[in-house]
Design a protein around this motif. Structure first.
Motif, short mmCIF file in Angstrom:
data_model
loop_
_atom_site.label_atom_id
_atom_site.label_comp_id
_atom_site.label_asym_id
_atom_site.label_seq_id
_atom_site.Cartn_x
_atom_site.Cartn_y
_atom_site.Cartn_z
N LEU A 118 0.83 -1.21 0.00
CA LEU A 118 0.00 0.00 0.00
C LEU A 118 0.86 1.25 0.00
N LEU A 119 1.97 1.22 0.77
CA LEU A 119 2.86 2.37 0.77
C LEU A 119 3.46 2.61 -0.60
N VAL A 120 3.87 1.51 -1.28
CA VAL A 120 4.46 1.65 -2.62
C VAL A 120 3.46 2.21 -3.60
N VAL A 121 2.23 1.63 -3.59
CA VAL A 121 1.19 2.09 -4.51
C VAL A 121 0.79 3.52 -4.20
N GLY A 122 0.68 3.85 -2.91
CA GLY A 122 0.32 5.22 -2.54
C GLY A 122 1.36 6.23 -2.98
N GLY A 123 2.65 5.85 -2.86
CA GLY A 123 3.71 6.75 -3.32
C GLY A 123 3.65 6.97 -4.80
N ARG A 124 3.37 5.88 -5.55
CA ARG A 124 3.25 6.04 -7.01
C ARG A 124 2.05 6.88 -7.36
N ALA A 125 0.95 6.73 -6.61
CA ALA A 125 -0.24 7.54 -6.89
C ALA A 125 0.03 9.01 -6.64
N LEU A 126 0.81 9.30 -5.58
CA LEU A 126 1.14 10.70 -5.30
C LEU A 126 1.98 11.28 -6.42
N LEU A 127 2.95 10.50 -6.91
CA LEU A 127 3.76 10.99 -8.04
C LEU A 127 2.90 11.16 -9.28
N ALA A 128 1.89 10.30 -9.44
CA ALA A 128 1.04 10.40 -10.63
C ALA A 128 0.22 11.68 -10.65
N GLN A 129 0.00 12.28 -9.46
CA GLN A 129 -0.78 13.53 -9.42
C GLN A 129 -0.04 14.68 -10.09
N ILE A 130 1.30 14.63 -10.09
CA ILE A 130 2.06 15.73 -10.70
C ILE A 130 2.89 15.26 -11.88
N PRO A 155 -1.55 29.28 -17.02
CA PRO A 155 -0.59 28.23 -16.67
C PRO A 155 -0.57 27.13 -17.73
N SER A 156 0.55 26.43 -17.83
CA SER A 156 0.65 25.34 -18.80
C SER A 156 -0.06 24.08 -18.31
N GLY A 157 -0.21 23.95 -16.98
CA GLY A 157 -0.83 22.74 -16.44
C GLY A 157 0.16 21.66 -16.09
N ALA A 158 1.45 21.89 -16.33
CA ALA A 158 2.47 20.89 -16.04
C ALA A 158 2.92 21.01 -14.58
N GLY A 159 3.62 19.98 -14.11
CA GLY A 159 4.18 20.02 -12.76
C GLY A 159 3.12 20.12 -11.69
N SER A 160 3.34 21.04 -10.75
CA SER A 160 2.43 21.18 -9.61
C SER A 160 1.16 21.96 -9.95
N ASP A 161 1.01 22.45 -11.19
CA ASP A 161 -0.20 23.21 -11.55
C ASP A 161 -1.45 22.38 -11.32
N SER A 162 -1.36 21.06 -11.58
CA SER A 162 -2.54 20.21 -11.45
C SER A 162 -2.95 20.03 -9.99
#
Length: 436
Positions: free
Chosen positions: A39-51, A197-204
């Motif tokens: 769950l920690l691994v998947v959650g970390g990947r999900a957090l990275l997927a947000q940006i 904004p371009s929407g890239a990076g932390s914009d989302s």
């Protein structure tokens, strides 16, 4: 009395040592630990997927040229090349008439055109059908159109394009046609200073549909500082697809400010999915008309509650503090004079000392293209004579950061001291903007 079973006695609250060595219990514990780690691994990947991901669409560079789009032409000639040339010339004449240009010879008109934009075209052996855009050079055409005078422009306004579709609200979470329509819009001739904004990076993460419903001025000020904007515009497109590949009905709503103030709304319909981008392009132009009308009516003034600035002391309280400091200074001077010459009357001029300089806090914006520039500017300001302290309140590497400066004097004295340190200073009320 409690009845104890024969054999070894255990307290009801104490764990059974044999249960800890139970293979089944150990297997269950192992499975739980492995599941938690997964769950920690998947959650970390999900957090990275947000940006992460390829979701940004860079906005086109704005120019001051005059662009006229949606010019339909249908021309017949002896060949395809001749039909196309005649179609372009016809589009130039129609575009010039559309923007109210005076009657001029064709040769002079063609010299005012900087480019022709092909929105859609169909070529035949001797026929040309197209929808074109014509861009006139403002330096050459502006004088003939009577648009060379001063024109009211808005403050920098952050644009948030929201898409409602299939029960979801999307801004920059994924690429979408509404975001692309705004990114490809050429606002050079508009009176609205759009920040797109371009929407890239932390914009989302910063700009979501939920953000448009926030009322916290502190939160909004932090978001606006990241993009160098003064206020926010919200352009909502509610797209309803009749059936896959079929007509698309769009309900569009324009809103403004952290309080989500309603400006106007309208509807448009695209006959098919292929015609959706063209409909969205027309909707962008309609939004610009709404925003310009709101600017003309004085509705797009930046919200004063967003200018939090530095904390200021109430004037009455400030005067009391100054009186107290002056009285304390006189008392210390009198005591020092009495200790030095107990048999003489102290000189009143020596005891009446001036009150110390009042320390005030000011907000200072500074350009930070990289981390080195950020550290250099902060160190230089801290080393300015009269500065009691400087602390960054908003950091935007690659943009404009903000610091709060405590200075023993007024804002004019601080501006003069910063200029002496080699800064270029722009002053707006009690705030300063510096650069090198």
């Amino acid at each position: 009395m409690p009845v104890w079973a024969k054999g070894r006695q255990f307290s009801p609250m104490a764990p059974n040592p044999s249960s800890l060595r139970d293979p089944r219990r150990a297997a269950i514990i192992t499975v739980v630990v492995l599941a938690f780690a997964a769950l920690l691994v998947v959650g970390g990947r999900a957090l990275l997927a947000q940006i992460g991901g390829d979701r940004g669409i860079a906005a086109v560079a704005a120019s001051g040229d005059i662009e006229v789009g949606g010019i339909a032409v249908d021309v017949t000639a002896k060949s395809a090349e001749e039909a196309r040339e005649q179609g372009w010339r016809e589009a130039m004449r129609l575009a010039w008439k559309k923007i109210g240009g005076p009657a001029i010879p064709d040769g002079q008109l063609y010299s005012l055109v900087s480019s022709v934009v092909i929105e859609r075209e169909q070529l035949g052996p001797n026929r040309y059908i197209a929808r074109l855009g014509v861009v006139f050079d403002r330096a050459r055409a502006g004088g003939m159109l009577g648009r060379g005078g001063d024109v009211q422009h808005s403050a920098p306004l952050l644009l948030v394009p929201v898409t409602f579709s299939a029960g979801t609200q999307t801004v920059y979470e994924m690429r979408n046609p509404w975001q692309r329509a705004w990114a490809e819009y050429q606002p050079g001739a508009s009176r609205i200073d759009y920040v797109r904004p371009s929407g890239a990076g932390s914009d989302s993460i910063l700009l979501t549909y939920g953000q448009t419903g926030r009322r916290s001025r502190t939160w909004w000020r932090n978001v606006l500082d990241q993009f160098g904007a003064s206020d926010v515009l919200v352009a909502i497109a509610d797209l309803k697809h009749q059936y896959p590949g079929g007509p698309v009905r769009g309900e569009f709503t324009a809103r403004f400010g952290p309080d989500n103030v309603f400006l106007d709304k309208f509807t448009m319909t695209a006959p098919s999915q292929e015609a959706l981008p063209a409909m969205l392009d027309r909707a962008v132009l309609r939004f610009n008309t709404i925003f310009e009308a709101a600017l003309e009516e004085g509705k797009l003034k930046p919200d004063s509650t967003l200018n939090l600035g530095a904390p200021q002391i109430d004037p009455a309280l400030q005067r009391l503090i100054e009186f107290g400091r002056a009285a304390e200074a006189r008392e210390r001077a009198a005591q020092a004079a009495a200790n030095a010459a107990p048999d003489t009357t102290p000189d009143p001029a020596a005891t009446a000392t001036a009150a110390p300089a009042v320390v005030s806090s000011f907000s200072v914006q500074f350009a930070t293209p990289n981390a080195a520039a950020f550290d250099s500017a902060l160190s230089a300001v801290r080393g300015t004579p009269g500065v009691r302290g400087a602390a960054a309140t908003s950091t935007a590497i690659g943009g404009t950061s903000v610091m709060t400066v405590s200075y023993g004097g007024d804002v004019n004295a601080l501006a003069a001291a910063l200029r002496a340190r080699g800064f270029t200073v722009r002053q707006a009320g009690a705030g300063l903007a510096i650069s090198r």
